[in-house]
Design a protein around this motif. Structure first.
Motif, PDB file in Angstrom:
ATOM      1  N   THR B 347      30.307  10.050 -14.289  1.00  0.00           N
ATOM      2  CA  THR B 347      29.448  10.970 -13.876  1.00  0.00           C
ATOM      3  C   THR B 347      29.559  11.886 -13.625  1.00  0.00           C
ATOM      4  O   THR B 347      30.346  11.938 -12.555  1.00  0.00           O
ATOM      5  CB  THR B 347      27.779   9.972 -13.583  1.00  0.00           C
ATOM      6  OG1 THR B 347      28.432   9.551 -12.231  1.00  0.00           O
ATOM      7  CG2 THR B 347      27.657   9.259 -14.782  1.00  0.00           C
ATOM      8  N   ASP B 418      21.354  18.876 -15.915  1.00  0.00           N
ATOM      9  CA  ASP B 418      22.725  18.258 -16.795  1.00  0.00           C
ATOM     10  C   ASP B 418      23.855  18.185 -16.532  1.00  0.00           C
ATOM     11  O   ASP B 418      23.998  18.653 -15.967  1.00  0.00           O
ATOM     12  CB  ASP B 418      22.470  20.297 -17.732  1.00  0.00           C
ATOM     13  CG  ASP B 418      22.440  20.546 -18.445  1.00  0.00           C
ATOM     14  OD1 ASP B 418      22.212  20.646 -19.573  1.00  0.00           O
ATOM     15  OD2 ASP B 418      23.993  20.001 -19.200  1.00  0.00           O
ATOM     16  N   GLU B 419      23.897  16.973 -17.230  1.00  0.00           N
ATOM     17  CA  GLU B 419      25.519  17.280 -17.076  1.00  0.00           C
ATOM     18  C   GLU B 419      26.653  17.375 -17.248  1.00  0.00           C
ATOM     19  O   GLU B 419      27.775  17.564 -16.572  1.00  0.00           O
ATOM     20  CB  GLU B 419      25.298  15.255 -17.559  1.00  0.00           C
ATOM     21  CG  GLU B 419      25.063  13.987 -17.653  1.00  0.00           C
ATOM     22  CD  GLU B 419      25.978  13.540 -15.730  1.00  0.00           C
ATOM     23  OE1 GLU B 419      27.511  13.060 -16.436  1.00  0.00           O
ATOM     24  OE2 GLU B 419      25.846  13.030 -14.980  1.00  0.00           O
ATOM     25  N   ARG B 420      25.806  18.402 -18.734  1.00  0.00           N
ATOM     26  CA  ARG B 420      27.816  19.217 -19.352  1.00  0.00           C
ATOM     27  C   ARG B 420      27.980  20.060 -18.203  1.00  0.00           C
ATOM     28  O   ARG B 420      28.816  20.726 -17.815  1.00  0.00           O
ATOM     29  CB  ARG B 420      27.516  19.780 -20.218  1.00  0.00           C
ATOM     30  CG  ARG B 420      28.050  20.604 -21.245  1.00  0.00           C
ATOM     31  CD  ARG B 420      27.772  20.732 -21.949  1.00  0.00           C
ATOM     32  NE  ARG B 420      26.227  21.197 -22.676  1.00  0.00           N
ATOM     33  CZ  ARG B 420      26.206  22.348 -22.693  1.00  0.00           C
ATOM     34  NH1 ARG B 420      27.007  23.412 -22.161  1.00  0.00           N
ATOM     35  NH2 ARG B 420      25.353  23.087 -22.835  1.00  0.00           N
ATOM     36  N   LEU B 421      26.311  20.385 -17.804  1.00  0.00           N
ATOM     37  CA  LEU B 421      26.711  22.358 -16.862  1.00  0.00           C
ATOM     38  C   LEU B 421      27.269  21.547 -15.402  1.00  0.00           C
ATOM     39  O   LEU B 421      28.021  22.496 -15.012  1.00  0.00           O
ATOM     40  CB  LEU B 421      25.152  22.719 -16.019  1.00  0.00           C
ATOM     41  CG  LEU B 421      24.461  23.661 -17.092  1.00  0.00           C
ATOM     42  CD1 LEU B 421      23.123  23.713 -17.117  1.00  0.00           C
ATOM     43  CD2 LEU B 421      25.495  24.656 -17.575  1.00  0.00           C
ATOM     44  N   ARG B 423      29.308  19.342 -14.893  1.00  0.00           N
ATOM     45  CA  ARG B 423      30.571  19.061 -15.544  1.00  0.00           C
ATOM     46  C   ARG B 423      31.350  20.042 -15.047  1.00  0.00           C
ATOM     47  O   ARG B 423      32.370  20.533 -14.481  1.00  0.00           O
ATOM     48  CB  ARG B 423      31.183  18.354 -16.902  1.00  0.00           C
ATOM     49  CG  ARG B 423      30.578  16.717 -16.890  1.00  0.00           C
ATOM     50  CD  ARG B 423      31.304  16.066 -17.907  1.00  0.00           C
ATOM     51  NE  ARG B 423      30.720  15.169 -17.994  1.00  0.00           N
ATOM     52  CZ  ARG B 423      31.054  13.898 -17.962  1.00  0.00           C
ATOM     53  NH1 ARG B 423      32.330  14.016 -17.352  1.00  0.00           N
ATOM     54  NH2 ARG B 423      30.515  13.061 -17.917  1.00  0.00           N
ATOM     55  N   ILE B 424      31.063  21.537 -15.581  1.00  0.00           N
ATOM     56  CA  ILE B 424      31.398  22.815 -15.892  1.00  0.00           C
ATOM     57  C   ILE B 424      31.986  23.236 -13.749  1.00  0.00           C
ATOM     58  O   ILE B 424      32.459  23.209 -13.854  1.00  0.00           O
ATOM     59  CB  ILE B 424      30.872  24.191 -16.106  1.00  0.00           C
ATOM     60  CG1 ILE B 424      30.803  23.730 -17.659  1.00  0.00           C
ATOM     61  CG2 ILE B 424      30.948  25.674 -16.097  1.00  0.00           C
ATOM     62  CD1 ILE B 424      30.250  24.275 -19.025  1.00  0.00           C
TER      63      ILE B 424
END
Lengths: 154, 553
Positions: B347, B418-421, B423-424
Motif C-alpha cells: 500500500t 487515493d491509492e493511485r495518486l 503511488r505517483i
C-alpha cells in the motif's frame, strides 16, 4: 521498579558516566557541564519519581506491580489515573498564545508591545484559571458525593 | 486485506466551524491543526528551496541578490526543521498517542492548545522578517554568533528570528511535559509500558529529549538577545566572551533535535511495517531499548558539529557518534526482519516506508563517514554535509511523515486517500530525491561550499547543479498528486471503516474519526496488539457459532 522510573535512572547513569569520562579525557568545561547537567537533571527526575512511587505503593490496590508482569489488568506502575473533566472548548489558550507572541515582539519593536500583549495575555490567563477552578470544584464535589455514597451509613 | 475483515463502523462527522477550530482543546483537532500548519510552513519552505535551487542551476546570479539568498536559506532551514519536521511529528502525536494508550484526551488539554498557538505564532514571526526593511534573519538556521550578533546582523529580522524560535522552544517544552504526563498517567488499564505501541514509546522518549535539550537553546537565545540589545559580551571575545559557547549550547540542543525530529517518524515506520507485513513487530523490546539508547547517546554527540573549532575532544565525540549507528542499525534490521517472510501488502504507506529504508540508510552511512574527524575536516561546510543532512532529514521525516499521513488519514478524517495518486507521489519523490541529492554529494566531494549564492563557471559544477535543480522540481511536482488526493478525499463523505488496514493498536478500535471522548468501549489489553487480539477472538467466536449452527441443522 517500574519502567517509568528506571528510564530516567538509565539516562542519568549514562550521562554522569559520559560526563566524567569526558572530563578526564579533555578537561573541557562547557561540554563537561552540559553532560553532567543532563545526568544530574535526569537523576533528579529519577529520585522524584522513585519517591512518588514509594509513597504511592502502600495505597495502591493490591500493590503496584512491575511493568513487566503479564497478568494484572489494573492501573499500571506508580501513577494512578488522574482523570479530570475534559474541557470541550476554550478561547483562553488562543488569547494567552497571542498575548505572549505580541509580548515577545517587544524585543524587536520596543516595550510598547508588552503593554499591548499583556491585555489578551491577562484576559486569557484569568479565563483559564477560572475555568480550571470551576472544574476542580466540580471534581471535588463529585469525589465528596462518591465518598458519602460509599460510607457505611449511607 | 487481512484474513479477518474488521467490522465496518462509520460515524457522521459533525459540521465544524472556524470558531470550533480556534477554541478547540480536543487533541485530535489540535493534531490536525498542527499537521495542517506544519505542511503550510513546509510548502513555504519548499518554495524557498526551489528558488535556491533555481538560483544555483547556473553560474551567475539570476533570481536573487546574495543578501536575499542568505535570508532565504536561513528561513528555509528554520521553517523546515523547527516549524515543519518537529511540529508534524507533534501533530501525529497529538492525533494518535492518546488513542493508542486508550485515553480520553491529553493530560492538559488547554496547555496542549496553547502549545499549538505558540508554535504557529512563532513561525509567522520568523517569516515576518521578510516584511521588515532590513529583511529576514540571514545567519543560517544555526544562528552562529558573532554572525548573528549586533555587528553583523543589526536588522530587526534577526530579533524576530530569536523571538520566533524562542516561542517554538517554549511550545516544545510545554508540549513535551504534556506528553510525558499523559503517557505516564492516562494509560488505560492493562496498557503497561511494554504493551505501548512503538509510536507512543518514541513520543515518550522524544518528550524527554525535548525537556532536556530545548532549555539549552532557549538560554542561548536569551544570551544572544542580551548581547544584541544590552551590551552583553557572552559571545564577544573582546569582552571576555567566547563565540564557541554559542556552538556548544546550540548543538547541545541541535543534535538531540535531529533525533527529536526523527524518533517519532521511526515510531510511525514501526507502526506501518508490521500492519502491512501481517506480522508482529520483530524485536519489540530491542526497538524500545534502541530508542532509549539513541536518546542517551544523542545527548553526548553534539560536538561532532564542532570538530573544526579545535576546542573539543575529537576521539570522544567521534566514538560517541559512531556508537549511535548501532541502535539505529538495530531499528533498520528489525524493520527488515519484520517484513521477512511476511505477507506483504504494498500500500502507499508501506511504499513510503520502503523508500525511507533506502533514503535514510544512505544518509545514515554518510553520517558515519562524517563522524570520522579526518573526513569531517574535509567535508566541513561543503555540499556533502548539505546532502547528508537532507538525506537523513527528508528520508527520516518526510518519507515517514507521508507514510503517517496516508496511514492515519482515514482515522483522523474518516476518509481514505487515493491509492493511485499516492503511488505517483511516492515514485516522484524517490526519483526526485535521488536526482536532487546524489549530485550534491559529488559537488561536496569536489569542494563546493554550502551557503553560497553563486559559483564561478570555471569550477565545472554547472551540470551537477542543473541535475540537482531538475530533481528539486520533480520533488515539487510530486506534491501535486498529494494535494489533489487530499482535496478529493475531503470532498467525499466520511465513510472510512474503523480499521481500514487491519491494524494492531487501540486507535483502530474506535470509529473513524473518533468521537470527542475517543472510545465508547475498549478491547481487553493483554498484549502489544489488542485490536489484533480482539479481531482473532471475534473470528474464533464467529467460527464457533457457525460450527454450532451447522451441527444443529
Amino acid at each position: 521498579m517500574p519502567e517509568e522510573v528506571r528510564f530516567f535512572g538509565r539516562l542519568s547513569l549514562f550521562a554522569l558516566a559520559a560526563g566524567l569520562i569526558y572530563w578526564f579525557l579533555s578537561y573541557e568545561n562547557a561540554g563537561t557541564v552540559l553532560l553532567l547537567g543532563f545526568g544530574v537533571a535526569t537523576g533528579v527526575a529519577f529520585l522524584v519519581l522513585r519517591g512518588g512511587q514509594r509513597r504511592a505503593a502502600p495505597h495502591a490496590a493490591g500493590g503496584a506491580s512491575d511493568g513487566d508482569a503479564e497478568t494484572d489488568t489494573g492501573p499500571d506502575g506508580p501513577f494512578g489515573d488522574e482523570s479530570a473533566p475534559v474541557p470541550t472548548r476554550s478561547a483562553a489558550p488562543l488569547a494567552v498564545g497571542f498575548g505572549l507572541a505580541v509580548v515577545v515582539l517587544a524585543g524587536a519593536f520596543g516595550p510598547w508591545f508588552v503593554i499591548v500583549g499583556a491585555v489578551p495575555l491577562l484576559a486569557g490567563a484569568i479565563d483559564w484559571l477560572r475555568a480550571a477552578n470551576r472544574e476542580l470544584d466540580q471534581l471535588s464535589a463529585a469525589t465528596h458525593r462518591d465518598t458519602t455514597d460509599r460510607s457505611p451509613g449511607a | 486485506m487481512t484474513a479477518i475483515d474488521a467490522p465496518v463502523t462509520t460515524v457522521a462527522a459533525p459540521r465544524v466551524g472556524l470558531l470550533d477550530w480556534l477554541t478547540t482543546t480536543d487533541h485530535k483537532r489540535i493534531g490536525i491543526l498542527y499537521i495542517t500548519s506544519a505542511f503550510g510552513f513546509a510548502l513555504i519552505g519548499g518554495a524557498i528551496a526551489e528558488i535556491i535551487r533555481l538560483e544555483l542551476a547556473q553560474p551567475g546570479q539570476q533570481l536573487v541578490s546574495a543578501s536575499t539568498y542568505d535570508q532565504l536559506f536561513t528561513v528555509h532551514g528554520t521553517l523546515m526543521l523547527l516549524f515543519f519536521a518537529g511540529p508534524l511529528a507533534i501533530g501525529f502525536a497529538n492525533a494518535i498517542t492518546p488513542l493508542q494508550i486508550g485515553a480520553a484526551d491529553m493530560a492538559f488539554p488547554r496547555l496542549n492548545a496553547l502549545s499549538f498557538w505558540l508554535f504557529l505564532f512563532g513561525g509567522l514571526i520568523v517569516m515576518s522578517g521578510f516584511l521588515t526593511t532590513g529583511g529576514a534573519a540571514a545567519a543560517g538556521w544555526t544562528g552562529y554568533a558573532p554572525l548573528s550578533g549586533p555587528t553583523y546582523s543589526p536588522n530587526v529580522g534577526m530579533d524576530l528570528w530569536i523571538a520566533g524560535v524562542a516561542l517554538v522552544g517554549v511550545s516544545g517544552i510545554l508540549g513535551a511535559l504534556n506528553f510525558l504526563v499523559t503517557i505516564y498517567t492516562r494509560r488505560a488499564p492493562g496498557m503497561r509500558m511494554f504493551r505501548m505501541p512503538m509510536f507512543t514509546w518514541t513520543i515518550l522518549v522524544t518528550a524527554v529529549l525535548i525537556l532536556f535539550a530545548f532549555p539549552s537553546v532557549t538560554a542561548d537565545l536569551a544570551m544572544l538577545f542580551i548581547d544584541r540589545h544590552f551590551g552583553g559580551g557572552f559571545f564577544d571575545p573582546s569582552q571576555g566572551g567566547d563565540p564557541v559557547l554559542w556552538q556548544h549550547l546550540f548543538w547541545f540542543f541541535g543534535h538531540p533535535e535531529v533525533y527529536i525530529l526523527i524518533l517519532p517518524y521511526f515510531g510511525i515506520v514501526s507502526e506501518v511495517i508490521p500492519v502491512f507485513s501481517s506480522k508482529p513487530l520483530f524485536g519489540y523490546r530491542a526497538l524500545v531499548f534502541a530508542t532509549i539508547a539513541i536518546a542517551g547517546l544523542s545527548m553526548g554527540v553534539w560536538a561532532h558539529h564542532m570538530f573544526t573549532t579545535g576546542e573539543v575532544d575529537l576521539p570522544f565525540f567521534s566514538i560517541m557518534s559512531l556508537l549511535i549507528a548501532v541502535p539505529t542499525g538495530i531499528k533498520i534490521f528489525n524493520w527488515t526482519a519484520t517484513m521477512w517472510r511476511g505477507s506483504l501488502r504494498f500500500t502507499v504507506p508501506m511504499l513510503w516506508c520502503l523508500g525511507l529504508l533506502y533514503v535514510f540508510t544512505t544518509g545514515g552511512i554518510t553520517g558515519v563517514m562524517l563522524a570520522s574527524p579526518p573526513i569531517d575536516f574535509q567535508a566541513q561546510d561543503t555540499y556533502f554535509v548539505v546532502a547528508h543532512l537532507h538525506n537523513v532529514l527528508i528520508g527520516g521525516t518526510m518519507f515517514a511523515g507521508f507514510a503517517g499521513v496516508y496511514f492515519w488519514f482515514p482515522k483522523m478524517t474518516g476518509r481514505t486517500l487515493d491509492e493511485r495518486l499516492g503511488r505517483i507521489h511516492v515514485a516522484a519523490w524517490v526519483i526526485g530525491f535521488a536526482l536532487t541529492f546524489i549530485p550534491q554529494y559529488i559537488l561536496g566531494a569536489e569542494g563546493m561550499p554550502r551557503r553560497i549564492a553563486d559559483y564561478p563557471a570555471s569550477t565545472g559544477w554547472e551540470a551537477l547543479n542543473m541535475v540537482s535543480t531538475v530533481g528539486a522540481l520533480v520533488l515539487a511536482a510530486g506534491m501535486l498528486p498529494f494535494l489533489l488526493a487530499v482535496y478529493r478525499a475531503l470532498r467525499r463523505p466520511a465513510d472510512a471503516p474503523s480499521d481500514p488496514w487491519g491494524g494492531n493498536s487501540l486507535e483502530w478500535a474506535t470509529t473513524s474519526p473518533p468521537p470527542h471522548h475517543n472510545f465508547d468501549r475498549l478491547p481487553p489489553i493483554r498484549s502489544l496488539r489488542p485490536v489484533f487480539d480482539a479481531r482473532i477472538a471475534a473470528e474464533a467466536e464467529r467460527r464457533e457459532a457457525e460450527r454450532h449452527e451447522a451441527g444443529g441443522s
